[in-house]
Design a protein around this motif. Structure first.
Motif, PDB file in Angstrom:
ATOM      1  N   ASN A   6       0.824  -1.218   0.000  1.00 12.27           N
ATOM      2  CA  ASN A   6       0.000   0.000   0.000  1.00 12.27           C
ATOM      3  C   ASN A   6       0.854   1.261   0.000  1.00 12.27           C
ATOM      4  N   TYR A   7       1.975   1.226   0.708  1.00 14.63           N
ATOM      5  CA  TYR A   7       2.846   2.383   0.874  1.00 14.63           C
ATOM      6  C   TYR A   7       3.616   2.718  -0.398  1.00 14.63           C
ATOM      7  N   LEU A   8       4.149   1.713  -1.084  1.00 15.42           N
ATOM      8  CA  LEU A   8       5.046   1.961  -2.215  1.00 15.42           C
ATOM      9  C   LEU A   8       4.322   2.325  -3.508  1.00 15.42           C
ATOM     10  N   LYS A   9       3.131   1.824  -3.722  1.00 12.32           N
ATOM     11  CA  LYS A   9       2.266   2.234  -4.839  1.00 12.32           C
ATOM     12  C   LYS A   9       2.758   1.831  -6.234  1.00 12.32           C
ATOM     13  N   ARG A  10       3.891   1.178  -6.352  1.00 15.29           N
ATOM     14  CA  ARG A  10       4.374   0.692  -7.644  1.00 15.29           C
ATOM     15  C   ARG A  10       4.700  -0.784  -7.500  1.00 15.29           C
ATOM     16  N   PRO A  11       4.908  -1.477  -8.628  1.00  6.46           N
ATOM     17  CA  PRO A  11       5.234  -2.908  -8.533  1.00  6.46           C
ATOM     18  C   PRO A  11       6.461  -3.162  -7.656  1.00  6.46           C
ATOM     19  N   ILE A  12       6.444  -4.319  -6.999  1.00  5.69           N
ATOM     20  CA  ILE A  12       7.522  -4.742  -6.109  1.00  5.69           C
ATOM     21  C   ILE A  12       8.063  -6.067  -6.621  1.00  5.69           C
ATOM     22  N   VAL A  13       9.395  -6.156  -6.688  1.00  6.96           N
ATOM     23  CA  VAL A  13      10.079  -7.363  -7.139  1.00  6.96           C
ATOM     24  C   VAL A  13      10.980  -7.848  -6.014  1.00  6.96           C
ATOM     25  N   LEU A  14      11.072  -9.159  -5.846  1.00  7.74           N
ATOM     26  CA  LEU A  14      12.017  -9.728  -4.890  1.00  7.74           C
ATOM     27  C   LEU A  14      12.517 -11.072  -5.409  1.00  7.74           C
ATOM     28  N   GLU A  15      13.614 -11.530  -4.848  1.00  8.73           N
ATOM     29  CA  GLU A  15      14.198 -12.820  -5.212  1.00  8.73           C
ATOM     30  C   GLU A  15      13.829 -13.849  -4.148  1.00  8.73           C
ATOM     31  N   VAL A  16      13.598 -15.085  -4.602  1.00 13.02           N
ATOM     32  CA  VAL A  16      13.369 -16.194  -3.682  1.00 13.02           C
ATOM     33  C   VAL A  16      14.194 -17.388  -4.145  1.00 13.02           C
ATOM     34  N   GLU A  17      14.580 -18.201  -3.159  1.00  8.69           N
ATOM     35  CA  GLU A  17      15.273 -19.434  -3.498  1.00  8.69           C
ATOM     36  C   GLU A  17      14.318 -20.338  -4.260  1.00  8.69           C
ATOM     37  N   ARG A  18      14.870 -21.136  -5.139  1.00 12.47           N
ATOM     38  CA  ARG A  18      14.042 -22.076  -5.894  1.00 12.47           C
ATOM     39  C   ARG A  18      13.387 -23.068  -4.932  1.00 12.47           C
ATOM     40  N   PRO A  19      12.180 -23.560  -5.270  1.00 12.83           N
ATOM     41  CA  PRO A  19      11.416 -24.408  -4.346  1.00 12.83           C
ATOM     42  C   PRO A  19      11.925 -25.853  -4.292  1.00 12.83           C
TER      43      PRO A  19
END
Length: 189
Positions: free
Chosen positions: A97-110
C-alpha cells in the motif's frame, strides 16, 4: 500498527539490530559485506534501509531499492522470536500500500521445504512467481551465482518485463556490467 522507520548507521541501536538480524536470517552468500552495506545505507539515495516497527516494538527490517518504475526488495526479515506472529503478512500489506508501484524480490528455488513455504507465503500476499531462470550474482568475490526466481507484486509481465528488471537489478544492486561467461541466457555453461 506496522510502520517503517528509515535508519542510518548513526542510529546505533537500530542499526545493530538490523545487522544482527541480517546475519542471523541470511547465509553469508546472500548479503553484501557489512562495510559496503553501511556505505549504501548512508550514501545511496535510492537504497532504503528500514526497521519494521509494531507501534514502538522493533520486529524486523526491510531493505529496498527505488528504480522509478518498480521497487526491488533486497532483504526482509523478522525477529526469530516474533516469527509466526503475523508480522510478515502485515509488513507486506503495509509495503504494498505504501510503495504504490510494482515490487520485485528474489526467492530461493522451491527445492527445500523452507523455500517452498516462503514462496507460498509471498503468493498468499499477492505476489506472482516468475518461473524463469534467474541467478543472483555474487555479493562477494569468489562466491557463486545463486539460482533463484523472481516474485512480483503489481502490474508487471514476465514475458515483457523480465529482462529489463533482471538487468536493472544486476547492474544497480550487484554491480554486474555484463553477462557473466558462466551464466548466459539463464543457463549454466
Amino acid at each position: 500498527m506496522i510502520r517503517l522507520q528509515p535508519i542510518s548507521t548513526s542510529d546505533l541501536q537500530h542499526y545493530k539490530f538490523m545487522e544482527e538480524l541480517l546475519i542471523d536470517a541470511f547465509p553469508p552468500e546472500e548479503y553484501r559485506q557489512l562495510e559496503q552495506l553501511r556505505e549504501y545505507t548512508d550514501r545511496t539515495g535510492n537504497f532504503h534501509n528500514n526497521i519494521i516497527f509494531d507501534d514502538d516494538l522493533p520486529v524486523g527490517f526491510i531493505t529496498y531499492w527505488d528504480f522509478d518504475s518498480f521497487y526491488y526488495v533486497e532483504h526482509f526479515a523478522t525477529n526469530p522470536a516474533l516469527r509466526n506472529g503475523g508480522y510478515g503478512k502485515r509488513t507486506l500489506e503495509y509495503l504494498c500500500n505504501y510503495l504504490k508501484r510494482p515490487i520485485v524480490l528474489e526467492v530461493e528455488r522451491p527445492v527445500e521445504e523452507m523455500a517452498k513455504r516462503r514462496i507460498s507465503f509471498y503468493q498468499r500476499q499477492g505476489f506472482t512467481l516468475w518461473e524463469k531462470d534467474y541467478c543472483q550474482p555474487p555479493y562477494k568475490p569468489g562466491d557463486d551465482f545463486l539460482p533463484m526466481y523472481l516474485m512480483v507484486h503489481g502490474e508487471l509481465d514476465c514475458e515483457k518485463d523480465f529482462e529489463t528488471i533482471k538487468k536493472r537489478i544486476h547492474k544497480e544492486v550487484y554491480g554486474v556490467k555484463e553477462a557473466h561467461p558462466k551464466f548466459l541466457g539463464g543457463n549454466y555453461l
